[in-house]
Structures are given as structure tokens and as C-alpha cells.
Design a protein around this motif. Structure first.
Motif, mmCIF file in Angstrom:
data_model
loop_
_atom_site.group_PDB
_atom_site.id
_atom_site.type_symbol
_atom_site.label_atom_id
_atom_site.label_comp_id
_atom_site.label_asym_id
_atom_site.label_seq_id
_atom_site.Cartn_x
_atom_site.Cartn_y
_atom_site.Cartn_z
ATOM 1 N N ALA B 231 95.142 65.161 23.329
ATOM 2 C CA ALA B 231 95.825 64.015 22.921
ATOM 3 C C ALA B 231 95.727 63.371 21.523
ATOM 4 O O ALA B 231 94.689 63.568 20.901
ATOM 5 N N GLY B 232 96.670 62.737 20.997
ATOM 6 C CA GLY B 232 96.622 62.311 19.525
ATOM 7 C C GLY B 232 95.671 61.238 19.582
ATOM 8 O O GLY B 232 95.371 60.525 20.483
ATOM 9 N N LYS B 233 95.250 60.940 18.231
ATOM 10 C CA LYS B 233 94.371 59.658 18.042
ATOM 11 C C LYS B 233 94.989 58.765 17.179
ATOM 12 O O LYS B 233 95.594 59.186 16.010
ATOM 13 N N LYS B 234 94.833 57.488 17.524
ATOM 14 C CA LYS B 234 95.447 56.612 16.440
ATOM 15 C C LYS B 234 94.241 55.871 15.673
ATOM 16 O O LYS B 234 93.195 55.386 16.101
ATOM 17 N N ILE B 235 94.488 55.965 14.379
ATOM 18 C CA ILE B 235 93.654 55.210 13.480
ATOM 19 C C ILE B 235 94.118 53.792 13.134
ATOM 20 O O ILE B 235 95.110 53.781 12.528
ATOM 21 N N ASP B 236 93.000 52.916 13.498
ATOM 22 C CA ASP B 236 93.727 51.437 13.319
ATOM 23 C C ASP B 236 92.979 50.881 11.792
ATOM 24 O O ASP B 236 92.136 51.774 11.108
ATOM 25 N N GLY B 237 93.207 49.784 11.629
ATOM 26 C CA GLY B 237 92.678 49.162 10.268
ATOM 27 C C GLY B 237 93.713 49.083 9.232
ATOM 28 O O GLY B 237 94.695 49.360 9.388
ATOM 29 N N ASP B 238 93.190 48.649 8.152
ATOM 30 C CA ASP B 238 94.044 48.598 6.895
ATOM 31 C C ASP B 238 94.163 49.975 6.239
ATOM 32 O O ASP B 238 93.398 50.855 6.611
ATOM 33 N N ALA B 239 95.093 49.959 5.325
ATOM 34 C CA ALA B 239 95.381 51.143 4.716
ATOM 35 C C ALA B 239 94.171 52.146 4.078
ATOM 36 O O ALA B 239 93.997 53.220 4.314
ATOM 37 N N GLY B 240 93.233 51.247 3.580
ATOM 38 C CA GLY B 240 92.144 51.719 2.984
ATOM 39 C C GLY B 240 91.181 52.406 3.973
ATOM 40 O O GLY B 240 90.763 53.603 3.822
ATOM 41 N N VAL B 241 90.859 51.567 5.043
ATOM 42 C CA VAL B 241 90.250 52.231 6.210
ATOM 43 C C VAL B 241 90.624 53.259 6.721
ATOM 44 O O VAL B 241 90.169 54.349 7.069
ATOM 45 N N GLN B 242 92.281 53.172 7.037
ATOM 46 C CA GLN B 242 92.825 54.184 7.606
ATOM 47 C C GLN B 242 92.875 55.502 6.993
ATOM 48 O O GLN B 242 92.368 56.667 7.478
ATOM 49 N N ALA B 243 92.682 55.457 5.470
ATOM 50 C CA ALA B 243 92.921 56.747 4.725
ATOM 51 C C ALA B 243 91.439 57.359 4.874
ATOM 52 O O ALA B 243 91.297 58.465 4.800
ATOM 53 N N GLN B 244 90.582 56.513 4.883
ATOM 54 C CA GLN B 244 89.329 56.935 4.693
ATOM 55 C C GLN B 244 89.017 57.828 6.055
ATOM 56 O O GLN B 244 88.172 58.671 6.115
ATOM 57 N N GLN B 245 89.210 56.916 7.006
ATOM 58 C CA GLN B 245 88.786 57.688 8.308
ATOM 59 C C GLN B 245 89.696 59.009 8.735
ATOM 60 O O GLN B 245 89.323 60.014 9.242
ATOM 61 N N LEU B 246 90.791 59.071 8.181
ATOM 62 C CA LEU B 246 91.797 60.108 8.190
ATOM 63 C C LEU B 246 91.200 61.235 7.488
ATOM 64 O O LEU B 246 90.835 62.486 8.037
ATOM 65 N N ALA B 247 90.650 60.909 6.350
ATOM 66 C CA ALA B 247 90.151 61.934 5.503
ATOM 67 C C ALA B 247 88.719 62.673 6.278
ATOM 68 O O ALA B 247 88.512 63.808 6.223
ATOM 69 N N GLN B 248 88.054 61.642 6.705
ATOM 70 C CA GLN B 248 86.700 62.259 7.558
ATOM 71 C C GLN B 248 87.060 63.161 8.552
ATOM 72 O O GLN B 248 86.603 64.179 8.929
ATOM 73 N N ALA B 249 88.044 62.603 9.363
ATOM 74 C CA ALA B 249 88.567 63.355 10.526
ATOM 75 C C ALA B 249 89.216 64.986 10.114
ATOM 76 O O ALA B 249 88.861 65.632 10.895
ATOM 77 N N LEU B 250 89.622 64.846 9.137
ATOM 78 C CA LEU B 250 90.415 66.076 8.717
ATOM 79 C C LEU B 250 89.232 66.977 8.070
ATOM 80 O O LEU B 250 89.326 68.304 8.481
ATOM 81 N N HIS B 251 88.239 66.446 7.575
ATOM 82 C CA HIS B 251 87.013 67.200 7.199
ATOM 83 C C HIS B 251 86.216 67.474 8.216
ATOM 84 O O HIS B 251 85.775 68.672 8.438
ATOM 85 N N ASN B 252 85.645 66.680 9.079
ATOM 86 C CA ASN B 252 84.686 66.782 10.111
ATOM 87 C C ASN B 252 85.138 67.433 11.460
ATOM 88 O O ASN B 252 84.486 68.278 11.941
ATOM 89 N N GLU B 253 86.572 66.891 11.742
ATOM 90 C CA GLU B 253 86.828 67.532 13.123
ATOM 91 C C GLU B 253 87.623 68.616 13.055
ATOM 92 O O GLU B 253 87.601 69.691 13.719
ATOM 93 N N ALA B 254 88.690 68.589 12.031
ATOM 94 C CA ALA B 254 89.813 69.503 12.063
ATOM 95 C C ALA B 254 89.365 70.478 10.954
ATOM 96 O O ALA B 254 89.950 71.744 11.110
ATOM 97 N N LYS B 255 88.342 70.068 10.192
ATOM 98 C CA LYS B 255 87.798 71.095 9.327
ATOM 99 C C LYS B 255 88.818 71.751 8.455
ATOM 100 O O LYS B 255 88.715 73.030 8.484
ATOM 101 N N VAL B 256 89.752 70.956 7.970
ATOM 102 C CA VAL B 256 90.659 71.850 7.164
ATOM 103 C C VAL B 256 90.672 71.256 5.629
ATOM 104 O O VAL B 256 91.251 71.663 4.655
ATOM 105 N N ILE B 257 90.039 70.016 5.345
ATOM 106 C CA ILE B 257 89.547 69.647 3.891
ATOM 107 C C ILE B 257 88.046 69.665 3.665
ATOM 108 O O ILE B 257 87.305 69.719 4.755
#
Lengths: 661, 257
Positions: B231-257
Motif C-alpha cells: 500500500a502507498g504511504k502518504k507523507i503529510d506536513g509542509d513542503a520542507g517536512v515532506q521533502a525530509q521524510q521522503l529523502a529518509q524513506a528513500l534512504h532507509n526503507e527503499a534503500k535507493v539513495i
């Protein structure tokens, strides 16, 4: 021989020759049709329907005012024709009067002539007022119609004037029997002419009348007024039952190389008689969902245009030059006309002379699809889905029973045999795959369980009944699917079937017979009504609101089931059932029949929105349906009208399920 | 003009694919087979060309087990004149398939145009058209979404990266791999379906065209279904928070960056 006899022999001889030839051509044209006409059986019932509808004018009288006028004109003409016969005979031989029947009866005969002439004149005046002043939309403008009114009106006026001058010039013994003409005569005395002059005027109007009769006889074969000759036989030859299946093509017949109608001569002689019978009254058009939402199809125009095509191709057909016959699709009967039909059969219900408009459309579609591969582009995917997956939608047959997961519904394979169950539940593609309609099936299953009915489904062994393929014109695909189902049902020796889909219902009940499938098929509205009346289901929870029922065409007009769904709804405590503006056999289609469910609606306004508007008008909080396509279409209509959160669209099974424990 | 269309039989797109017992391929039981939809563009294009070219013939070729004859009949019903069934095992790879088809075409008297779909709906390898062209020593134009014909010269419109198109001029004989937009494939008329049932389908054995088991370069060892979609995951918050959480998710969970 008097000059009158001499003149009459020449004029009448010429007129009857011309008229006779024109009728003979029409007959030859009709019998040159190559399509297969249905068998004519049940003569007794046919005589009965002819008496009721021709002499009794029952179907015509469904539209009350013009029906009464037509009945007056019809009966008037029957009676007046006797007088005309006498007039002709007396012109040939002055002693040939009907006076031999006795003074009393002859006097009555004269009175009847005067009376019916007056009645017809009133009828004609009303018809003229309606056509020229009121101008109902479905009548349209027609010179032919105006000519017919002039002829009929002229005939009556000439009779009255003739009789008036007869009274003035000849003072006949039975003068007092001319009870209307006499008054006219009294008004004419102001002319102050002598008897000879009055007699001369009498002769003049007699000739005007006779010439009008003879002229009319020549005019009629080329006019819509031909219905006076064709509509009677057409009523006698009508399909007797409302329930009908489409005709089944025998693909095993190797002599058959043309499927459907590409050229007008490929219709049956009965189709030609249908065309001859049309008098362009427009009742079909005024009830047609396509026409009423500005589609290019008018059932009236279709019949008129097909008749024109028949006449245009008359020389080629009669001379057997079949290669010169033009295509049935022309600038009038376009492909858009043919694809606009929802097969709701409102036109057929409305037609007072029992024309079967939709059969012509199916036959033309059959040729377009099977012979020429011409159909709306979006339909190709539907055909392919049906071919490979046995459903019009793109779903896997392996998922057909997923809707029943967790419901503990047995398949027939699991139940053992048909002998172990009361009824087979036919799910249909919508019930199996469409999320909204899965809920309807789940509710119906709940009802069956509450009533402790032993039932089973075919599960993945069920495949599409092929209704849509057949209506769209793909008879071959229909038969492929139907044979698969008939094989499965017969293998399990299934006797009784219940289904929540009127399209499956109609196909299983009326159309599988020709392919070896004979079952006792009931619609779930009938089954629920029966469960309620037998006390197996007791609606207890009240639904204290206004509910309106939308008639499904394949339940109502195709199968005459109108009352059971209403009885089912009426059994819910406190429910206030109201009818829409159009209901029962006058109901408006949801727009999805005839394969339209899978076609884009490019022209005019949307049929489902028009129907939803009628439902909204009633003030109902719930629209009750009994068909998966209707539920989809009306729900969409409510969304378009922004009423989806105010008006629920629910199947009768869901409403009863909510009302029962 | 001798037109050839190579078509592949694939599982219907609604099929729930299962892997067979030893992981060497899919379980074919209960599958509804159809013609790969890109190949339908090829059949349609050849038929349209035939209809405006007096004397042209369309031959459809399919390589695979006996069941592909059914798909050849579908193409015959659309209007093809002849059909060739190349008897290829279920497990054949692109290399073996291409060699078998090329071998079959080499035995034909004259080949002007060979149509394919740009890829097969099932494995989407996009190999066989080009490989066949190489075997035949003729050019291949792939992902073709429009063709203008002028005698034996063709102007092909190709779809390339970035949503742009390029025009390629080429002379027959040539391999064309068609794509969406090339045409709208027809639905067979009933008389043609009836005729197709009676038409002969020519069988070609691998031995006759010099193809053997050794031509198969790839063998499936352990075919697996893709993991079920999370299932997809929705990241809430303002742009700054969203970008930060997205980067973390890509690094920690998806392990693509």
C-alpha cells in the motif's frame, strides 16, 4: 346506357386499374422479400386480437382524444362505404338501389349514412385542428397527411352537399331520414333555384364525391394512408406475446450466406408489411428514449425511411437485379441511427398497428457487425472480452465467484446436482464483477438464506449469457456463449433459475429455448415477492420515506413484469411508493439496453440523466431498481445532477434485506 | 508483393499468472490465449497494404506449441491468406524463436515486408524483430506508429524517447515492428471466420530449418512472481517536512539513495 354510366365505366375502370396495379406492385414487392418471416400460428388468438384492435380500436384508443376521433372516422368509413357501393351501383344501373331491403331498414340505412358522415367530418375536423393548430411534435409536418385530410374532409362535405341537393331537387320519400342533410338543405333553399337546377347540383356533387373516392383509391397505395389496407393484416399477424426472443440464425445452414440485413429486400415480407402499416402517427417517437434525448434515431423516421428505401429499390428488387440494390444504411438511416437504439421496446408498446421497429434495427446491426465489421470502436473490446473471458468487462473468468467469498455459497459442483437444490442462482457478469452490483447479489443471497432456500451458483462455470452481444448484432458470439451455458445447465439438469439481472432473465427464459435450453426462469423480484407472500420473508423494519420504482425495460416491456417489484416494495412497513411521470409500460429506459451500456453517448443529452430527473421530480429519497444496468445508470445520473448524497439508488433486494431480520 | 506478419500467442491480459512447479515457466493450465495486441497492428497493416496492392498476399507466421494454430486462425479470420506454424517448444527463448522464424522465412520464395509487434504482451523482450532482421540481413525499423508507402520505399514514423517522433526512410525488404497508433485492428467478419476454419495451416519442423535445442541461449531456472504491491504511504506536513521524510524513506526503507 346513360352518359353517367358511360363516364363512370371509363373513370372508374381507369382508377381501379391504376390503383390495382399500384397495390399489385406493393404486393409483389412484399413477397419478393427474402428474409425469413415468423410462423403464423394460433389463428384463434389472431382473429381475437384483430377484432379487439381493428374493429374495437383498442390500441388506437390508448391515446384517448385522437383515439376517439380515429374510431369515429374508422367506423364512419365502414358504414359510408356501403353508401358508396350503392352509389356506384346506381350509377351503373339506376335500379340497383338498396331499397329492396324494405322501406324501414332503408330509411335506417340513410340515417346511418347521414349520421356517420357527420361523425367522420367531426373526426376529420378534430384531426385537422390537432395537426395544423395544436401541432404535437411527434406528428411533424406532412403534405401527405394534409392531402389525406383534404380527401376525407372533401368526401364528407361532398356527401352532405350531394344529399342536400338531392332532398331539394328530388324530394325523396325517405327525405326525413337525411336528418343532417335536411337541415343543410333548408339552409340552401335561399339559393332559390328550381328542382332541375338542384338536381343538377346533386349530380355535380355526386360526381365530385365519386371522383374523390376513385382518386383516393389511386392515391392511397403511395401514401401513409396505405395503413387502411395494411394495418388490419398487420394486427392479425402481430407477435402475440409481449415476451419475445430475437430470431435465432441457423449457422449450420450452409445455404445461408448473408447474416442480417444489408439490403432492404433481405428483410421478411412481414417487415415490409410493417412498413406499409405505418401511418406516421409518431407515438413511437414520442416515447423513444433516444429521440427524447436528441439522438438521431426516431423510430417513426426509421420506418418511413426504410419504406422510402424499399420504394427507391423497387425496380431492382422486382427485376431481380439484386446487385443494384442500394445499402440499407443511407443518408437517412445512418449508422448513428442504428446504434442509438436501447432496445427498450417503448416504440413497439406505443405502436397502434403493432410494428416491430426493434427487429429491423437488430437485423441491420447483424449485417453491420457480422458481415461488415462496422460498429462503434469501443465495442470491439467488449466483444473480445466476451470471447476470451466470457464477460463484457475485462475480468478473468477465474474471479467470477470472488463476490461470494465468505458468504458460504455453494457451487452446483459442490452441491452435487440440481436435484439437491430448490433453485440455481444465476449471478450474471454485473453481479459477479461490478462492485456496486456485487452488493446487490450479497443482499439477495442474504434473503435466500433468511428464507432458507436451498440454492447454488455455477461459480466459475457460469459465463456471460451473451445478451449484449446479441443486441449489438453479434449473433455468432451470442450463440457461442449461449451454447456453453446451455451445455453446463443441461449437464447439471437445472430446472429452475433465479437471477437479479433482467437481461440474463430475458435471455435464459426466452432466448435459450431455440438452442436447447428450457428452464423455469424467474427474476429476483418475482422470487422475493413469492418469498414474502408465502411468509418466508417478513419485512418488519419500517422505511418511513418516499420511494419510487424505476422499471427495467427487460423486466417490464420485454417480459410484462410490472407488479411484483412494486408488491415487494409495498410490503415494507410505512413505505410511501410513488410513480415517476413515466412508469410501467410508458417508463423511460435508463439508456443501457441494446448494448448501449458499453457504447459512448455522443449525441444529445444523456438518457440516464433524463430518467434521474424524473426520479428527482417525485421527491423520493430512494430510487428502487431491479436491474444491474439501471442501478449503474441511475446512480451515475444522480451524480451528474449532484443528488448522489440526497437520493439513494438501491436494488429491491437491498431494501428488503434491510427490512427483514 | 509478399507480406509476412509474425504473431505471438500470449495469455489474455486478465489471466492470473501462476508459476509452474519447477519454476521453469508459467503454469499454462486454464489460460485463455490471445494474439499479442501489438502483433494485431502488424496484421492490420499488412491487410490494409494488401487491400490497396493488387496481387499482394499476406502470410502469418507463429512459432510455438500446437495451440498457436488457434491464434493463426484468428489472423486468417482477419483476412490473412496463408498461415505457417513453426513448431517450437514452449520454453524457447528469443534467440531460438528468431532463428526459427528467420529460417522459415528464408525458405519462402520472396519476402518483401515482415511485420511484427514492437514487443510481446507477455515477456516484452523486444528482441525477435531485430534478431530476425539480422538473420535475414535486412534492416529493421522498430516502434513504428505510422507508415507511408511509395512503391518499395517506406517512410516510417518512429516513436522515440521524450514523446518525440523520428521519420525513417527505408526500402523493402525490411522488418517493421509496429506500435500503438499504427492503425486500429479490425474485428473479423463472420464469413471470414468461417473461411478461416477451413484454411490450411502449413507446419514447419525445426529440423527442416536447421534449428536445434542448442539454439536456445536462455533457460529459465527460477521464475518468480513480482512481490505483491505494498500500500502507498502518504507523507503529510509542509513542503520542507515532506521533502525530509521522503529523502529518509528513500534512504532507509527503499534503500535507493
Amino acid at each position: 346506357m346513360t352518359w353517367q354510366t358511360f363516364a363512370f365505366l371509363i373513370v372508374a375502370g381507369t382508377a381501379f386499374t391504376l390503383s390495382g396495379r399500384r397495390f399489385a406492385t406493393l404486393y409483389r414487392l412484399m413477397t419478393a422479400q427474402t428474409g425469413k418471416a415468423p410462423e403464423v400460428k394460433d389463428i384463434g388468438k389472431r382473429v381475437q386480437t384483430a377484432i379487439v384492435n381493428v374493429l374495437g380500436q383498442k390500441a388506437v384508443l390508448k391515446d384517448t382524444w385522437i383515439g376517439v376521433a380515429h374510431t369515429a372516422i374508422f367506423w364512419g368509413f365502414l358504414v359510408i362505404s356501403l353508401g358508396t357501393v350503392e352509389q356506384f351501383l346506381m350509377t351503373l344501373h339506376s335500379g340497383a338501389s338498396f331499397e329492396f331491403i324494405g322501406a324501414g331498414p332503408y330509411s335506417l340505412f340513410i340515417m346511418s349514412q347521414d349520421f356517420f358522415t357527420g361523425l367522420v367530418l367531426l373526426g376529420v375536423l378534430f384531426a385537422a385542428y390537432r395537426r395544423l393548430v395544436v401541432r404535437p411534435k411527434h406528428l411533424g409536418q406532412s403534405n401527405d397527411a394534409n392531402n389525406v385530410l383534404l380527401f376525407t374532409g372533401g368526401l364528407m362535405v361532398s356527401i352532405f352537399l350531394m344529399n342536400a341537393f338531392h332532398v331539394l331537387g328530388s324530394h325523396p320519400d325517405y327525405e326525413s331520414s337525411f336528418f343532417i342533410s335536411k337541415s343543410l338543405a333548408a339552409a340552401m333553399t335561399g339559393l332559390n333555384l328550381d328542382d332541375t337546377a338542384y338536381h343538377g347540383l346533386y349530380t355535380a356533387f355526386k360526381w365530385i364525391h365519386m371522383l374523390l373516392v376513385l382518386g383516393f383509391a389511386v392515391y392511397i397505395p403511395g401514401s401513409k394512408h396505405l395503413h387502411i389496407v395494411a394495418a388490419g393484416p398487420n394486427t392479425f399477424l402481430r407477435k402475440l406475446e409481449r415476451e419475445k426472443g430475437m430470431s435465432t440464425i441457423n449457422f449450420e445452414d450452409e445455404n445461408l450466406t448473408q447474416y442480417g440485413v444489408a439490403n432492404i429486400n433481405q428483410m421478411s415480407w412481414k417487415d415490409a408489411l410493417d412498413l406499409y402499416s405505418c401511418t406516421e402517427c409518431g407515438r413511437c417517437q414520442s416515447l423513444c428514449p433516444a429521440w427524447n434525448t436528441e439522438k438521431p434515431l426516431s423510430p417513426k423516421n426509421l420506418i418511413v425511411d426504410l419504406k422510402k428505401n424499399l420504394h427507391t429499390n423497387k425496380p431492382a428488387i422486382l427485376e431481380g437485379k439484386t446487385d443494384q440494390i442500394t445499402h440499407v444504411i443511407d443518408e437517412k438511416v445512418t449508422e448513428d441511427v442504428i446504434w442509438a437504439c436501447t432496445s427498450c421496446r417503448a416504440c413497439e408498446v406505443a405502436c397502434p398497428v403493432f410494428i416491430e421497429h426493434t427487429d429491423k434495427i437488430y437485423d441491420i446491426r447483424r449485417n453491420l457487425v457480422m458481415m461488415e465489421s462496422r460498429f462503434p470502436a469501443e465495442v470491439q473490446a467488449v466483444f473480445k472480452n466476451m470471447e476470451t473471458n466470457g464477460t463484457p468487462w475485462a475480468f478473468s473468468p477465474s474471479e467470477r465467484a470472488n463476490w461470494a467469498e465468505g458468504l458460504e455459497v455453494k457451487t452446483l459442483a459442490e452441491a452435487g446436482s440440481a436435484a439437491d437444490i430448490d433453485v440455481l442462482l444465476w449471478v450474471g457478469c454485473a453481479g459477479a464483477y461490478d462492485d456496486r452490483n456485487k452488493k446487490v447479489l450479497q443482499s439477495f443471497v442474504s434473503l435466500l438464506k433468511k428464507a432458507q432456500v436451498k440454492f447454488a451458483i455455477l461459480g466459475t462455470e457460469e459465463t456471460c449469457t451473451g445478451d449484449a452481444a446479441r443486441r449489438i448484432g453479434n449473433e455468432y458470439l451470442f450463440q457461442t456463449l449461449a451454447k456453453t451455458n446451455v451445455d453446463t445447465l443441461n449437464r447439471y439438469e437445472v430446472k429452475k433459475i433465479v437471477t437479479a439481472c433482467p437481461h440474463c432473465f430475458n435471455t435464459l427464459k426466452n432466448e435459450y429455448k431455440d438452442l436447447g435450453g428450457n428452464y423455469d426462469v424467474v427474476h429476483h423480484s418475482q422470487f422475493i415477492a413469492q418469498m414474502i407472500s408465502s411468509g418466508k420473508l417478513k419485512p418488519q423494519k419500517a422505511l418511513d420515506e418516499t420511494v419510487t420504482f424505476h422499471d427495467s425495460c427487460y423486466l417490464g416491456r420485454w417480459n410484462n413484469v410490472y407488479e411484483q417489484p412494486r408488491a415487494v416494495l409495498g410490503s415494507i412497513p410505512k413505505v410511501n411508493l410513488v410513480e415517476m411521470r413515466q412508469h410501467h409500460d410508458q417508463g423511460l429506459c435508463c439508456g443501457a439496453g441494446g448494448g448501449r451500456m458499453w457504447m459512448e453517448e455522443h449525441h444529445g443529452t444523456r438518457i440516464n440523466v433524463a430518467r434521474s430527473e424524473q426520479a428527482i421530480e417525485t421527491g423520493a429519497k430512494t430510487v428502487a431498481t431491479s436491474c444491474p444496468f439501471c442501478i449503474t445508470m441511475i446512480s451515475d445520473g444522480m451524480k451528474t445532477k449532484d443528488m448522489a448524497d440526497k437520493i439513494q439508488v438501491r436494488d429491491i433486494a437491498e431494501l428488503i434485506d434491510s427490512s427483514t431480520n | 508483393m509478399n507480406l509476412y506478419v509474425c504473431i505471438k500467442q500470449v495469455p489474455d491480459t486478465e489471466t492470473k499468472i501462476k508459476v509452474n512447479g519447477d519454476g521453469s515457466g508459467i503454469d499454462t493450465a486454464g489460460i485463455k490465449w490471445i494474439m499479442s495486441s501489438y502483433d494485431e497492428f502488424g496484421v492490420e497493416e499488412a491487410l490494409r497494404l494488401k487491400e490497396k496492392t493488387p496481387g499482394a498476399t499476406v502470410t502469418v507466421v507463429s512459432a510455438g506449441p500446437d495451440r498457436v494454430i488457434e491464434t493463426l486462425r484468428t489472423a486468417l479470420a482477419m483476412g490473412a491468406d496463408n498461415a505457417i506454424h513453426v513448431e517450437l517448444p514452449e520454453t524457447a527463448d528469443s534467440a531460438m524463436t528468431a532463428k526459427a522464424i528467420a529460417g522459415t522465412l528464408k525458405k519462402e520464395a520472396k519476402v518483401d515486408l515482415v511485420f511484427f509487434g514492437k514487443e510481446a504482451l507477455d515477456v516484452a523482450a523486444s528482441q525477435v524483430p531485430q534478431l530476425v532482421a539480422a538473420h535475414l540481413g535486412i534492416p529493421a525499423v522498430t516502434v513504428v506508429c505510422g507508415i507511408e508507402y511509395a512503391g518499395s520505399n517506406l517512410k516510417c514514423k518512429r516513436e522515440i524517447e521524450g514523446g518525440s517522433f523520428e521519420m525513417v526512410e527505408v526500402a523493402a525488404p525490411v522488418v517493421i515492428a509496429g506500435s500503438k497508433g499504427l492503425n486500429e485492428p479490425r474485428y473479423a467478419t463472420l464469413p471470414n471466420i468461417m473461411k478461416a476454419k477451413k484454411k490450411e495451416v502449413k507446419a514447419v519442423k525445426l529440423a527442416d530449418i536447421g534449428v536445434s535445442a542448442s539454439d536456445q541461449k536462455i533457460k529459465m531456472k527460477n521464475l518468480q512472481l513480482p512481490p505483491p504491491k505494498q500500500a502507498g504511504k502518504k507523507i503529510d506536513g509542509d513542503a520542507g517536512v515532506q521533502a525530509q521524510q521522503l529523502a529518509q524513506a528513500l534512504h532507509n526503507e527503499a534503500k535507493v539513495i
